[in-house]
Design an enzyme around this catalytic site. Structure first.
Site, mmCIF file in Angstrom:
data_model
loop_
_atom_site.group_PDB
_atom_site.id
_atom_site.type_symbol
_atom_site.label_atom_id
_atom_site.label_comp_id
_atom_site.label_asym_id
_atom_site.label_seq_id
_atom_site.Cartn_x
_atom_site.Cartn_y
_atom_site.Cartn_z
ATOM 1 N N GLY A 112 0.805 -1.222 0.000
ATOM 2 C CA GLY A 112 0.000 0.000 0.000
ATOM 3 C C GLY A 112 0.830 1.259 0.000
ATOM 4 N N GLU A 135 2.496 -8.378 -2.034
ATOM 5 C CA GLU A 135 1.233 -8.977 -1.614
ATOM 6 C C GLU A 135 1.102 -10.465 -1.934
ATOM 7 O OE1 GLU A 135 0.227 -4.555 -1.981
ATOM 8 O OE2 GLU A 135 1.542 -6.007 -2.975
#
Length: 258
Positions: A112, A135
């Site tokens: 993020g 991720e």
């Protein structure tokens, strides 16, 4: 406006938004995302703010990712809601912000954090920066626009490799990829960004706002970016900034945009 997870400072037309969770390497949680949105809303309506710079507190991290502890037990529906609201409130909001937004990447920009940096209009990184989308190593995929913005910036092949391998790249690799615009030593980062900001402030911010929209429209399905450019170009002729800029040029003077 009081915040717990960020710091917002406005000085000489520039808003500096600092993600301030150094013990968590400035990781993003829902509360932090909401504060970022509220701060940007305030900057949007504040006529004294002309440019926004986003950075992280400390010398280790810009934003080291999302706060995994917060969503580790989410359901499918909660996960989808997390991504949808995050993109709406922060990442897409930044990408389409009418004033220039610069990411000063001062360390780790992962997950993020890299998505936050990519949402900005462009990026300046320190030499200690490490960037990546890890991720897939957690059994998930980027959810804040990473699968869309990374290919736009570095190309499909490099984006696929970065996402599939979950690897981090250095600041030097990032500039070679086109992921960041400039790289400098950490102690020079603020000065480098300020120099760019001052160049921006010399120009018509009304014209820059129109240019941001025209550039972004090229990446929107069903929107013809060329038509957006033509429309914005024509409208510029009716602005006081156009009159000021052309008059100053013809008189060999420096324009004074209001």
């Amino acid at each position: 406006m009081n915040f717990e997870n960020i710091i917002l400072q406005v000085e000489e037309k520039v808003a500096k938004l600092v993600i301030n969770r150094p013990k968590k390497l400035n990781a993003l949680n829902r509360a932090t995302l909401e504060e970022i949105h509220n701060a940007l809303q305030a900057c949007k309506i504040n006529e004294d703010v002309k440019v926004v710079v986003i950075t992280g507190a400390g010398e280790k991290a810009f934003v080291a990712g999302a706060d995994i502890a917060e969503f580790a037990n989410y359901s499918v529906g909660e996960g989808k809601d997390l991504a949808a609201k995050g993109q709406e409130l922060v990442f897409d909001f930044i990408a389409n912000f009418p004033k220039p937004v610069i990411a000063a990447v001062n360390g780790f920009a992962l997950g993020g954090g890299l998505e936050l940096a990519m949402a900005a209009h462009f990026r300046v990184a320190s030499t200690n920066a490490k960037l990546g989308l890890p991720e897939t190593s957690l059994g998930v995929i980027p959810g804040y626009g990473g699968t869309q913005r990374l290919p736009q910036l570095v190309g499909k092949g490099r984006a696929m490799e970065m996402i599939m391998t979950a690897k981090m790249i250095s600041a030097e690799e990032a500039i070679n990829y086109g992921l960041v615009n400039h790289v400098c030593e950490l102690e020079e980062l603020e000065g480098k960004v300020n120099g760019i900001v001052q160049k921006i402030l010399n120009n018509s911010l009304q014209a820059i706002e129109s240019a941001i929209k025209a550039v972004n429209d090229a990446y929107v399905d069903g929107v013809n970016g060329f038509e957006s450019e033509i429309d914005a170009f024509g409208k510029a002729f009716g602005t006081s900034d156009f009159k000021e800029g052309t008059t100053a040029f013809l008189n060999k003077q420096k324009p004074d945009f209001k």
